[in-house]
Design a protein around this motif. Structure first.
Motif, PDB file in Angstrom:
ATOM      1  N   LEU A  20       0.821  -1.204   0.000  1.00  0.00           N
ATOM      2  CA  LEU A  20       0.000   0.000   0.000  1.00  0.00           C
ATOM      3  C   LEU A  20       0.857   1.257   0.000  1.00  0.00           C
ATOM      4  N   TYR A  21       1.945   1.240   0.741  1.00  0.00           N
ATOM      5  CA  TYR A  21       2.849   2.395   0.782  1.00  0.00           C
ATOM      6  C   TYR A  21       3.419   2.662  -0.607  1.00  0.00           C
ATOM      7  N   PHE A  22       3.924   1.640  -1.266  1.00  0.00           N
ATOM      8  CA  PHE A  22       4.506   1.824  -2.593  1.00  0.00           C
ATOM      9  C   PHE A  22       3.443   2.218  -3.623  1.00  0.00           C
ATOM     10  N   TYR A  23       2.257   1.645  -3.511  1.00  0.00           N
ATOM     11  CA  TYR A  23       1.161   2.009  -4.407  1.00  0.00           C
ATOM     12  C   TYR A  23       0.797   3.482  -4.236  1.00  0.00           C
ATOM     13  N   THR A  24       0.602   3.926  -2.991  1.00  0.00           N
ATOM     14  CA  THR A  24       0.208   5.320  -2.761  1.00  0.00           C
ATOM     15  C   THR A  24       1.343   6.276  -3.105  1.00  0.00           C
ATOM     16  N   THR A  95      -4.202   7.898   2.624  1.00  0.00           N
ATOM     17  CA  THR A  95      -5.347   7.142   3.135  1.00  0.00           C
ATOM     18  C   THR A  95      -6.479   7.103   2.110  1.00  0.00           C
ATOM     19  N   ILE A  96      -6.829   8.263   1.574  1.00  0.00           N
ATOM     20  CA  ILE A  96      -7.902   8.311   0.570  1.00  0.00           C
ATOM     21  C   ILE A  96      -7.499   7.526  -0.667  1.00  0.00           C
ATOM     22  N   ALA A  98      -5.498   4.915  -0.808  1.00  0.00           N
ATOM     23  CA  ALA A  98      -5.596   3.487  -0.501  1.00  0.00           C
ATOM     24  C   ALA A  98      -7.054   3.037  -0.456  1.00  0.00           C
ATOM     25  N   LEU A  99      -7.933   3.869   0.127  1.00  0.00           N
ATOM     26  CA  LEU A  99      -9.349   3.511   0.197  1.00  0.00           C
ATOM     27  C   LEU A  99     -10.002   3.512  -1.183  1.00  0.00           C
ATOM     28  N   SER A 100      -9.426   4.245  -2.118  1.00  0.00           N
ATOM     29  CA  SER A 100      -9.967   4.289  -3.476  1.00  0.00           C
ATOM     30  C   SER A 100      -9.745   2.996  -4.232  1.00  0.00           C
ATOM     31  N   LEU A 101      -8.952   2.102  -3.682  1.00  0.00           N
ATOM     32  CA  LEU A 101      -8.772   0.791  -4.313  1.00  0.00           C
ATOM     33  C   LEU A 101     -10.082   0.011  -4.342  1.00  0.00           C
ATOM     34  N   MET A 102     -10.985   0.312  -3.395  1.00  0.00           N
ATOM     35  CA  MET A 102     -12.228  -0.432  -3.273  1.00  0.00           C
ATOM     36  C   MET A 102     -13.424   0.281  -3.892  1.00  0.00           C
ATOM     37  N   GLY A 103     -13.193   1.359  -4.606  1.00  0.00           N
ATOM     38  CA  GLY A 103     -14.300   2.091  -5.213  1.00  0.00           C
ATOM     39  C   GLY A 103     -13.770   3.033  -6.273  1.00  0.00           C
ATOM     40  N   GLU A 104     -14.538   4.081  -6.522  1.00  0.00           N
ATOM     41  CA  GLU A 104     -14.111   5.069  -7.505  1.00  0.00           C
ATOM     42  C   GLU A 104     -12.857   5.788  -7.019  1.00  0.00           C
ATOM     43  N   ARG A 106     -10.504   8.494  -6.014  1.00  0.00           N
ATOM     44  CA  ARG A 106     -10.584   9.851  -5.480  1.00  0.00           C
ATOM     45  C   ARG A 106      -9.193  10.294  -5.078  1.00  0.00           C
ATOM     46  N   ILE A 107      -8.919  11.571  -5.301  1.00  0.00           N
ATOM     47  CA  ILE A 107      -7.624  12.146  -4.962  1.00  0.00           C
ATOM     48  C   ILE A 107      -7.895  13.262  -3.970  1.00  0.00           C
ATOM     49  N   ASN A 108      -7.236  13.219  -2.821  1.00  0.00           N
ATOM     50  CA  ASN A 108      -7.465  14.220  -1.788  1.00  0.00           C
ATOM     51  C   ASN A 108      -6.176  14.950  -1.457  1.00  0.00           C
ATOM     52  N   TYR A 109      -6.294  16.260  -1.347  1.00  0.00           N
ATOM     53  CA  TYR A 109      -5.185  17.106  -0.926  1.00  0.00           C
ATOM     54  C   TYR A 109      -5.650  17.992   0.220  1.00  0.00           C
ATOM     55  N   SER A 110      -4.746  18.241   1.137  1.00  0.00           N
ATOM     56  CA  SER A 110      -4.983  19.238   2.173  1.00  0.00           C
ATOM     57  C   SER A 110      -3.755  20.137   2.209  1.00  0.00           C
TER      58      SER A 110
END
Length: 146
Positions: A20-24, A95-96, A98-104, A106-110
């Motif tokens: 997951l770390y390498f993927y993200t 986090t977002i 990694a969670l996007s692996l299970m759905g559409e 999404r890219i999140n920035y803060s």
């Protein structure tokens, strides 16, 4: 037997975390070239704080989630920030991603953006559709002085 099972479980868990770390990390690098400039462009265009400008950048599901009255109140609140000037800091959410692996996807920035009124905390979630980034969700709040 239980010790062996525990060791295997820990190895599998650590392998998944590393994957997951390498993927993200790959996702972060990929979107730094396209989504980060899109965030700046979107903020530039919507910081006129006109409803039509914002609506052109909202994803259909975001448009459905907010009423016209809520959108007017939001525009009135954000209008006090003035025009967007620049991004001071932008952080990719692993986090977002990694969670996007299970759905559409999404890219999140803060981060922190400079507006006419000063520093503003930014949180924006984008979806990519047809080669364009649309706002799925976003929030701006006045940054506190430290």
């Amino acid at each position: 037997m239980q010790t062996q099972t525990l060791r295997i479980t820990i190895i599998v868990f650590l392998t998944l975390v590393m994957m997951l770390y390498f993927y993200t990390n790959r996702e972060k690098d990929h979107y730094s070239k396209s989504a980060e400039p899109a965030v700046a462009q979107i903020l530039t265009e919507i910081s006129s704080w006109e409803k039509r400008a914002l609506l052109t950048h909202l994803a259909p599901e975001a448009k459905q989630a907010v009423s016209d009255e809520q959108l007017d109140q939001l525009m009135d609140f954000y209008r006090s920030f003035g025009r967007f000037r620049s991004i001071q800091e932008l952080n990719f959410s692993r986090t977002i991603s990694a969670l996007s692996l299970m759905g559409e996807k999404r890219i999140n920035y803060s981060g922190i953006a400079n507006f006419d009124a000063g520093l503003v905390n930014l949180n924006i979630t984008l979806v990519e559709r047809g080669g364009f980034f649309l706002i799925y969700n976003f929030t701006l709040t006045k940054a506190t002085e430290k």
